[in-house]
Design a protein around this motif. Sequence first.
Motif, PDB file in Angstrom:
ATOM      1  N   ALA A  64       0.120  -5.396  -6.916  1.00 47.55           N
ATOM      2  CA  ALA A  64      -0.083  -6.829  -7.054  1.00 47.55           C
ATOM      3  C   ALA A  64       1.132  -7.537  -7.618  1.00 47.55           C
ATOM      4  CB  ALA A  64      -1.306  -7.090  -7.939  1.00 47.55           C
ATOM      5  N   SER A  65       1.762  -6.938  -8.646  1.00 45.26           N
ATOM      6  CA  SER A  65       2.845  -7.626  -9.347  1.00 45.26           C
ATOM      7  C   SER A  65       4.190  -7.481  -8.656  1.00 45.26           C
ATOM      8  CB  SER A  65       2.949  -7.116 -10.786  1.00 45.26           C
ATOM      9  OG  SER A  65       3.238  -5.725 -10.810  1.00 45.26           O
ATOM     10  N   THR A  71      -5.359  -6.176  -1.821  1.00 42.91           N
ATOM     11  CA  THR A  71      -6.312  -5.797  -0.771  1.00 42.91           C
ATOM     12  C   THR A  71      -7.252  -4.716  -1.302  1.00 42.91           C
ATOM     13  OG1 THR A  71      -4.674  -4.204   0.054  1.00 42.91           O
ATOM     14  CG2 THR A  71      -4.755  -6.362   1.130  1.00 42.91           C
ATOM     15  N   PRO A  72      -8.211  -5.073  -2.152  1.00 47.05           N
ATOM     16  CA  PRO A  72      -9.090  -4.062  -2.747  1.00 47.05           C
ATOM     17  C   PRO A  72      -9.941  -3.311  -1.728  1.00 47.05           C
ATOM     18  CG  PRO A  72      -9.874  -6.289  -3.219  1.00 47.05           C
ATOM     19  CD  PRO A  72      -8.507  -6.427  -2.653  1.00 47.05           C
ATOM     20  N   MET A  73     -10.370  -3.984  -0.658  1.00 48.22           N
ATOM     21  CA  MET A  73     -11.196  -3.305   0.334  1.00 48.22           C
ATOM     22  C   MET A  73     -10.388  -2.290   1.125  1.00 48.22           C
ATOM     23  SD  MET A  73     -14.193  -4.146  -0.206  1.00 48.22           S
ATOM     24  CE  MET A  73     -14.693  -2.983   1.034  1.00 48.22           C
ATOM     25  N   GLY A 262       3.668   2.272   0.671  1.00 48.02           N
ATOM     26  CA  GLY A 262       2.903   3.413   1.180  1.00 48.02           C
ATOM     27  C   GLY A 262       2.630   4.452   0.105  1.00 48.02           C
ATOM     28  N   LEU A 263       3.621   4.693  -0.756  1.00 49.77           N
ATOM     29  CA  LEU A 263       3.448   5.658  -1.842  1.00 49.77           C
ATOM     30  C   LEU A 263       2.402   5.181  -2.837  1.00 49.77           C
ATOM     31  CD1 LEU A 263       4.417   8.292  -3.157  1.00 49.77           C
ATOM     32  CD2 LEU A 263       6.166   6.951  -4.358  1.00 49.77           C
ATOM     33  N   LEU A 264       2.418   3.883  -3.151  1.00 49.89           N
ATOM     34  CA  LEU A 264       1.437   3.344  -4.086  1.00 49.89           C
ATOM     35  C   LEU A 264       0.023   3.388  -3.499  1.00 49.89           C
ATOM     36  CD1 LEU A 264       3.414   0.301  -5.511  1.00 49.89           C
ATOM     37  CD2 LEU A 264       2.767   2.375  -6.742  1.00 49.89           C
ATOM     38  N   PHE A 265      -0.112   3.068  -2.223  1.00 46.81           N
ATOM     39  CA  PHE A 265      -1.426   3.187  -1.578  1.00 46.81           C
ATOM     40  C   PHE A 265      -1.915   4.636  -1.604  1.00 46.81           C
ATOM     41  CE2 PHE A 265      -1.082  -1.064   0.338  1.00 46.81           C
ATOM     42  CZ  PHE A 265      -2.403  -1.448   0.355  1.00 46.81           C
TER      43      PHE A 265
END
Length: 396
Positions: A64-65, A71-73, A262-265
């Motif tokens: 987010a920051s 995109t929580p869903m 992608g890594l954070l997801f």
Amino acid sequence: MDMKQCDEAFTDTSSQTGLSGLMERIRTFRPQNVFTWQLAKTLAMGQGLAGFICGTALTSQYLASSFHVNTPMLQSFCNYSLLCVTYTTMLLCRRGDDSLLQILKKRWWKYAVLGLVDVEANYAVVKAYQYTTITSVQLLDCFVIPVLMLLSWWVLKTRYKLVHYVAVGICLLGVGAMVGADLLAGRDQGSTANILLGDCLVLISAALYAVSNVCQEYTVKNLSRVEFLGMVGLFATIISAIQMVILERNEIAAIQWSWQVGLLFSAFALCMYGLYSCMPIVVKLSSATSVNLSLLTADLFSLFCGIFLFQYNFSALYLVSLVVILIGFIAFNAVPAPTAASTSANLFEEGYYCDSMQETNVRITAEDEEGDKIQHYHHWSHRGSNTGAVVCSTRM
């Protein structure tokens, strides 16, 4: 002896036994009886779950920051997809009554409702941050514990004792100290666009989480962990995919994809997958209420990490809060909560004789029965239905 006299005799005997049992416990109390290996394992596993939640909070905050991704869903969909691929596939490989087809035939709608409850619980709490402050979310999110205790009492027949309510109060005091530390450190962040709506969303989320946790405890203790995760993963994947397309298609299209994003997801999905996979194990070992008390430390872990990663201000109240929550957790688990109350009515329904209720300490062990068989074998053929022994005991 009639039924009324029998009940009075049983009540008097139970009261005397309860008082003497309490005094005996106080007299023979030993710390090693409380700080057991079982308690240490439950505490360690609960804090491991809190670590997973801390990982999801940190990755979400970075998304987010630093990359303006909210995109929580989509994030939930990634987690549910992993559960579906892993545990639903395991159910597909089963045969017989435990197979996926048989489970769907028997109780598909129950898991569909449970999947919807779980998805909306996650979505509601994330949505609440758009309308209210972090402080309100932290305080109101604790509503899950009293709702969970009420549902456990009603659905699972768990009978809590005074020490359990005191322990929950201690844990909530720890949360209060954590919120006070946030205010002193200037972390009362978040939106104030519609505080009433945001607070209502937090309460709704807490109630839905409580329903999900009680269903989880019932399923893993009576059916199986794989069935719970497989069926929730299946239906939650479908529901979250539909909701994601409806609510977040524009936000997803606007994501600037990179290897960091992608890594954070991936990190978020793995932390959530670890949380969902391990939580049923801890719930089966203890209870859903105990696990949620342990998870109260998750916000503290996130704050400690934020001190180094996001330059949060440190307050000694954070350490006080951590210690208080752990004390409450230990006190809650020190005394087991029975899952069913023993009443005189139950004893009558099971065919116990009234006159034998005064003999509350009589127990016939397997060795005694075996010895009786050997010494009086020639009498057994004439005893008929009287061979059944009556054992009356009072659960303290």
